[in-house]
Design a protein around this motif. Structure first.
Motif, short mmCIF file in Angstrom:
data_model
loop_
_atom_site.label_atom_id
_atom_site.label_comp_id
_atom_site.label_asym_id
_atom_site.label_seq_id
_atom_site.Cartn_x
_atom_site.Cartn_y
_atom_site.Cartn_z
N UNK A 8 52.51 9.66 -19.01
CA UNK A 8 51.25 9.05 -19.41
C UNK A 8 50.40 10.03 -20.22
N UNK A 9 50.31 11.26 -19.74
CA UNK A 9 49.48 12.24 -20.44
C UNK A 9 50.05 12.53 -21.83
N UNK A 10 51.37 12.67 -21.93
CA UNK A 10 51.98 12.95 -23.23
C UNK A 10 51.68 11.84 -24.23
N UNK A 11 51.76 10.60 -23.77
CA UNK A 11 51.52 9.49 -24.70
C UNK A 11 50.04 9.32 -25.03
N UNK A 12 49.17 9.69 -24.12
CA UNK A 12 47.74 9.67 -24.45
C UNK A 12 47.44 10.73 -25.51
N UNK A 13 48.06 11.89 -25.37
CA UNK A 13 47.88 12.94 -26.37
C UNK A 13 48.41 12.46 -27.72
N UNK A 14 49.59 11.87 -27.73
CA UNK A 14 50.16 11.36 -28.99
C UNK A 14 49.29 10.26 -29.58
N UNK A 15 48.77 9.39 -28.74
CA UNK A 15 47.89 8.33 -29.23
C UNK A 15 46.73 8.91 -30.01
N UNK A 16 46.06 9.89 -29.41
CA UNK A 16 44.90 10.48 -30.06
C UNK A 16 45.28 11.32 -31.27
N UNK A 17 46.45 11.96 -31.24
CA UNK A 17 46.89 12.73 -32.40
C UNK A 17 47.17 11.80 -33.58
N UNK A 18 47.82 10.67 -33.31
CA UNK A 18 48.07 9.69 -34.37
C UNK A 18 46.74 9.11 -34.87
N UNK A 19 45.85 8.82 -33.94
CA UNK A 19 44.52 8.32 -34.31
C UNK A 19 43.81 9.33 -35.20
N UNK A 20 43.89 10.60 -34.83
CA UNK A 20 43.22 11.64 -35.59
C UNK A 20 43.72 11.69 -37.03
N UNK A 21 45.03 11.53 -37.21
CA UNK A 21 45.59 11.57 -38.55
C UNK A 21 45.20 10.38 -39.40
N UNK A 22 45.13 9.21 -38.79
CA UNK A 22 44.89 7.98 -39.55
C UNK A 22 43.42 7.58 -39.64
N UNK A 23 42.65 7.87 -38.61
CA UNK A 23 41.27 7.36 -38.55
C UNK A 23 40.21 8.46 -38.68
N UNK A 24 40.63 9.70 -38.77
CA UNK A 24 39.65 10.79 -38.61
C UNK A 24 39.79 11.89 -39.65
N UNK A 25 40.81 12.74 -39.49
CA UNK A 25 40.90 13.92 -40.35
C UNK A 25 41.08 13.58 -41.82
N UNK A 26 41.76 12.48 -42.10
CA UNK A 26 41.99 12.13 -43.51
C UNK A 26 40.68 11.97 -44.27
N UNK A 27 39.65 11.48 -43.60
CA UNK A 27 38.37 11.26 -44.28
C UNK A 27 37.58 12.56 -44.43
N UNK A 28 37.78 13.48 -43.49
CA UNK A 28 37.17 14.80 -43.64
C UNK A 28 37.81 15.55 -44.80
N UNK A 29 39.13 15.44 -44.91
CA UNK A 29 39.84 16.08 -46.02
C UNK A 29 39.43 15.47 -47.35
N UNK A 30 39.30 14.16 -47.38
CA UNK A 30 38.87 13.48 -48.60
C UNK A 30 37.49 13.97 -49.04
N UNK A 31 36.60 14.16 -48.07
CA UNK A 31 35.27 14.67 -48.39
C UNK A 31 35.34 16.09 -48.92
N UNK A 32 36.15 16.93 -48.29
CA UNK A 32 36.33 18.30 -48.77
C UNK A 32 36.81 18.31 -50.22
#
Length: 222
Positions: free
Chosen positions: A88-112
């Motif tokens: 369960x913990x591994x998949x929660x970590x993966x969920x948030x890591x995938x979320x980070x790539x698609x919903x989060x960091x990409x927009x920070x990089x775009x702004x940079x």
């Protein structure tokens, strides 16, 4: 044979790897790549990553890019609990890591890319892109802020790989002015990482020196 990590010291993505490696006790050999001099687009480097991006890991004959994948590889190699200890913990970590790539960091990089990278090329930012990215970051930050109102860390109330993953945009937020400081729980979590994870604080200083020095050399004032 040591694990080589190629990257620019000003890279928030490299920071995620070097911080996690330090916490996990994984020895790595740093190979500096100067992005401002185009060193990630040499024929030799493009053999490692055809996208011309950093960081890249080379472990013997195994080449791997994308910071999240590299951190997962290092965690498995080290037998670290930063990648989770239960299914369960591994998949929660993966969920948030995938979320980070698609919903989060990409927009920070775009702004940079718009706010800073274009300045080095003498080009103006496209404000429509900056505004779109800010709106997406606010949407993601709202989710994170609500989550962090109930948790000290992203998963399991302890440090895991996903904390590094999601904290990446804080590497440049004071320069790019992305709207992270509007969210108190998110800011408190970031401060908690700086105070409790020495490697995260050390790499912040490294990024700051690298980028601020490059800005000064280019005569760019933010």
């Amino acid at each position: 044979m040591s694990i080589k990590i190629y990257g620019d010291p000003g890279s928030g993505s490299l920071r995620r790897i070097t911080s996690a490696a330090a916490v996990m006790g994984v020895e790595i050999e740093r190979v500096n790549i100067d992005l401002f001099k185009g060193e990630s687009h040499t024929p030799e480097y493009l053999e490692l990553n055809p996208h011309g991006l950093s960081p890249v890991m080379v472990d013997g004959d195994f080449v791997l890019y994308e910071s999240s994948a590299i951190n997962l590889y290092l965690a498995e190699k080290a037998g670290s609990d930063l990648a989770g200890t239960t299914t369960r913990e591994r998949y929660e970590i993966l969920q948030w890591m995938f979320w980070s790539g698609e919903q989060w960091r990409v927009f920070a990089t775009l702004t940079f890319d718009e706010v800073l990278a274009k300045r080095f090329m003498g080009k103006p930012a496209d404000e429509s892109i900056v505004n779109l990215a800010a709106a997406k970051l606010r949407a993601g930050a709202s989710v994170l802020d609500a989550h962090l109102a109930k948790h000290d860390y992203i998963v399991g109330d302890r440090l895991t790989l996903v904390d590094f993953d999601i904290a990446g945009p804080f590497s440049q937020n004071e320069r790019t002015k992305i709207p992270l400081n509007e969210f108190p729980n998110l800011v408190a979590w970031q401060q908690r990482l700086l105070e409790t994870v020495p490697a995260w604080a050390d790499t912040k200083r490294e990024v700051d020196v690298r980028i601020d020095t490059a800005l000064e050399a280019a005569g760019i004032k933010l």
